[in-house]
Enzyme design. Structure first.
Site, PDB file in Angstrom:
ATOM      1  N   ASN A 149     -48.466  -4.777  -8.746  1.00  0.00           N
ATOM      2  CA  ASN A 149     -49.557  -5.334  -9.532  1.00  0.00           C
ATOM      3  C   ASN A 149     -50.504  -4.225  -9.980  1.00  0.00           C
ATOM      4  O   ASN A 149     -50.522  -3.157  -9.377  1.00  0.00           O
ATOM      5  CB  ASN A 149     -50.316  -6.373  -8.699  1.00  0.00           C
ATOM      6  CG  ASN A 149     -49.557  -7.679  -8.600  1.00  0.00           C
ATOM      7  OD1 ASN A 149     -48.989  -8.140  -9.569  1.00  0.00           O
ATOM      8  ND2 ASN A 149     -49.526  -8.267  -7.414  1.00  0.00           N
ATOM      9  N   CYS A 170     -41.868 -10.907  -9.998  1.00  0.00           N
ATOM     10  CA  CYS A 170     -42.840 -11.549  -9.117  1.00  0.00           C
ATOM     11  C   CYS A 170     -42.161 -12.769  -8.492  1.00  0.00           C
ATOM     12  O   CYS A 170     -41.173 -13.266  -9.024  1.00  0.00           O
ATOM     13  CB  CYS A 170     -44.074 -11.970  -9.924  1.00  0.00           C
ATOM     14  SG  CYS A 170     -45.397 -12.742  -8.964  1.00  0.00           S
ATOM     15  N   HIS A 171     -42.690 -13.246  -7.367  1.00  0.00           N
ATOM     16  CA  HIS A 171     -42.079 -14.399  -6.699  1.00  0.00           C
ATOM     17  C   HIS A 171     -42.936 -15.656  -6.800  1.00  0.00           C
ATOM     18  O   HIS A 171     -42.671 -16.651  -6.129  1.00  0.00           O
ATOM     19  CB  HIS A 171     -41.795 -14.079  -5.229  1.00  0.00           C
ATOM     20  CG  HIS A 171     -42.912 -13.371  -4.533  1.00  0.00           C
ATOM     21  ND1 HIS A 171     -42.729 -12.209  -3.842  1.00  0.00           N
ATOM     22  CD2 HIS A 171     -44.236 -13.651  -4.445  1.00  0.00           C
ATOM     23  CE1 HIS A 171     -43.880 -11.807  -3.338  1.00  0.00           C
ATOM     24  NE2 HIS A 171     -44.797 -12.666  -3.684  1.00  0.00           N
ATOM     25  N   HIS A 200     -48.729 -14.842 -12.962  1.00  0.00           N
ATOM     26  CA  HIS A 200     -49.771 -15.482 -12.175  1.00  0.00           C
ATOM     27  C   HIS A 200     -50.501 -16.595 -12.929  1.00  0.00           C
ATOM     28  O   HIS A 200     -51.391 -17.225 -12.375  1.00  0.00           O
ATOM     29  CB  HIS A 200     -50.795 -14.465 -11.637  1.00  0.00           C
ATOM     30  CG  HIS A 200     -50.234 -13.580 -10.576  1.00  0.00           C
ATOM     31  ND1 HIS A 200     -50.985 -12.609  -9.958  1.00  0.00           N
ATOM     32  CD2 HIS A 200     -48.996 -13.500 -10.026  1.00  0.00           C
ATOM     33  CE1 HIS A 200     -50.240 -11.963  -9.060  1.00  0.00           C
ATOM     34  NE2 HIS A 200     -49.022 -12.503  -9.098  1.00  0.00           N
ATOM     35  N   TYR A 257     -58.907 -16.144 -11.674  1.00  0.00           N
ATOM     36  CA  TYR A 257     -58.491 -15.878 -13.052  1.00  0.00           C
ATOM     37  C   TYR A 257     -59.215 -16.772 -14.047  1.00  0.00           C
ATOM     38  O   TYR A 257     -59.085 -16.592 -15.258  1.00  0.00           O
ATOM     39  CB  TYR A 257     -56.986 -16.127 -13.223  1.00  0.00           C
ATOM     40  CG  TYR A 257     -56.096 -15.342 -12.303  1.00  0.00           C
ATOM     41  CD1 TYR A 257     -56.460 -14.085 -11.832  1.00  0.00           C
ATOM     42  CD2 TYR A 257     -54.875 -15.856 -11.892  1.00  0.00           C
ATOM     43  CE1 TYR A 257     -55.642 -13.380 -10.977  1.00  0.00           C
ATOM     44  CE2 TYR A 257     -54.044 -15.150 -11.039  1.00  0.00           C
ATOM     45  CZ  TYR A 257     -54.444 -13.908 -10.583  1.00  0.00           C
ATOM     46  OH  TYR A 257     -53.623 -13.207  -9.738  1.00  0.00           O
TER      47      TYR A 257
END
Length: 485
Positions: A149, A170-171, A200, A257
């Protein structure tokens, strides 16, 4: 099959071990070479011992080398995996501490928000160094798989400026899918979904249970009825109710975010859950990573002993890397969600953005499913973050302090909390504190240091709305024992 895999930042012991065992779970990959590299000789020695123990215990043919000379590790590599944290925990602590003094309470701070933007400024010059080495000494056509990241910013820089074939991994999509499967009572292979957006902030835009489409109302009811998720995922459930679509990212990540859930200190605890760091704890990931580092440092003999179990007992994870390599090398098709340059894949997001969306991998490479249109609300939220990411990448490339401050000003949560004057001063403070990892700003930092001698706004010492202390090794041991019993 014989080919070379280089892992940059291999001193991330737990994650490197997972990648290693995942890749060796592919029968054809028993004779590959792993080249480990890290700037920390100490961490590198730990992971080399650990992987060598796994190899020797199981009589594996895999070759393992370790070096602090990155270029040497990359020589002839077909695949390069990155899991670096530039600046380590020292810089990361500043990503959390300094914004807190301006009222900005982050859970993770590694994607956008104040910490994520600065993390990108530290990472991008190093990512470009990786790309120069890959282009110079790796196998022709080598693939760069970035796990580090801020995912979108790092991948953006590697593709646009590093000119390397890069996929960001990414998971989050897998983990969110596991939650949905649990609340709907889906068995293996019974849940299908299309998830699209940006890293994300990816959205489950189509969910099918045994072929039946799952609507918003059914999903909301299932989450609210779940005894654990109803408490841990309050932000995500509220967003689901208002937007109509579930978001991939954890409660804590998502809350930072957006401009709505962490801007009033007295309301933060209403939206988060303190049962685990990922649900919204102030500086939660910093605490978690600090505890993990301390654990590996003191309990490494036990970790090494654990590596003596038979390889058959290792369960392959759902991390993308091993599945991508398997598809490219064997032709066995793999479907996943990948971070790549948009270029029309999602019709209503900017073409230059790094998006996360479904694709298929086979011998011909990565083939993305194109023509996806996000719901308008989901697209609007993504675009706000993309604008911040774009300015942050361009600032990191150019060393433009004014553009960096504008990126911070446009960040949804930062802009909801701090005034322009506060943001300008906060950026100066972060630049000065992290000067050792910001070579592109070397000429600008003396002026920032000078401005801080006569600060225009007052700051405060604040630990945040929901901070927990770093636990001792003894406390961690007691907790592990409690879970085991």
């Amino acid at each position: 099959m014989t080919f070379k895999i280089a892992i940059i930042g291999a001193g991330s012991v737990g994650f490197t071990r997972k990648l290693f065992t995942d890749i060796l779970s592919v029968p054809e990959f028993q004779d590959v070479e792993f080249a480990l590299t890290d700037i920390s000789e100490h961490n590198l020695s730990l992971i080399e011992k650990l992987l060598t123990r796994i190899k020797e215990t199981n009589g594996l043919k895999v070759r393992i080398s370790a070096t602090t000379e990155r270029r040497k590790a990359l020589e002839g590599a077909r695949y390069i995996l990155s899991c670096v944290r530039v600046g380590g925990l020292e810089a990361y602590a500043d990503d959390i501490r300094i914004p807190l003094s301006y009222g900005i309470d982050q859970c993770v701070g590694d994607t956008i928000c104040a910490g994520g933007i600065m993390y990108g400024q530290r990472n991008i010059p190093v990512i470009l160094d990786f790309c120069r080495d890959i282009n110079a000494v790796a196998e022709t056509g080598a693939k760069f798989l970035n796990y580090a990241n801020p995912m979108a910013m790092n991948t953006w820089a590697a593709i646009e400026y590093g000119k390397v074939d890069t996929i960001g991994l990414c998971h989050g999509v897998q983990h969110g899918g596991e939650q949905i499967a649990e609340i709907l009572g889906a068995g293996p292979g019974e849940l299908d979904f299309i998830c699209s957006g940006i890293n994300h902030q990816t959205w489950y835009v189509d969910i099918r249970l045994r072929g039946r489409k799952i609507g918003k109302d059914e999903l909301v009811a299932a989450f609210e009825a779940h005894p654990v998720f109803s408490q841990q995922e309050k932000v995500r459930i509220d967003v689901l109710k208002r937007f109509g679509f579930y978001s991939t990212e954890s409660n804590g990540h998502l809350s930072e975010y957006l401009p709505w859930y962490r801007k009033r200190p007295e309301e933060i605890t209403k939206w988060i859950d303190m049962s685990d760091w990922i649900h919204g704890e102030t500086g939660g990931y910093l605490r978690y990573t600090t505890e993990n580092r301390n654990w590996f440092e003191t309990e490494f003999p036990a970790v090494l002993k654990e590596a003596e179990k038979p390889f058959s007992q290792y369960k392959r994870s759902n991390e993308h890397a091993s599945h991508i390599l398997e598809a490219l090398e064997t032709g066995r098709v793999y479907r996943g969600h990948f971070n790549v340059k948009n270029s029309g894949i999602i019709t209503n997001l900017p073409s230059d953005a790094i998006i996360e969306s479904p694709g298929f991998v086979d011998r011909f490479g990565l083939n993305m499913a194109s023509g996806i249109t996000l719901p308008e609300g989901c697209a609007a939220t993504c675009i706000s973050s993309i604008n911040v990411q774009r300015m942050s990448v361009h600032a990191a490339i150019s060393g433009d302090v004014d553009l960096l401050k504008l990126a911070m000003l446009h960040d949804p949560l930062v802009g909801a909390i701090a005034s322009p004057e506060e943001i300008w001063q906060m950026v100066d403070e972060m630049l000065v504190a992290q000067a050792a990892w910001l070579p592109q700003y070397a000429d600008a930092i003396p002026a920032a240091r000078e401005r801080l001698k006569t600060p225009k706004v007052k700051t405060r010492e604040w630990s945040g709305s929901a901070r927990r202390a770093v636990r001792s090794i003894e406390e961690l041991k007691a907790e592990k024992l409690a879970h085991a019993s």
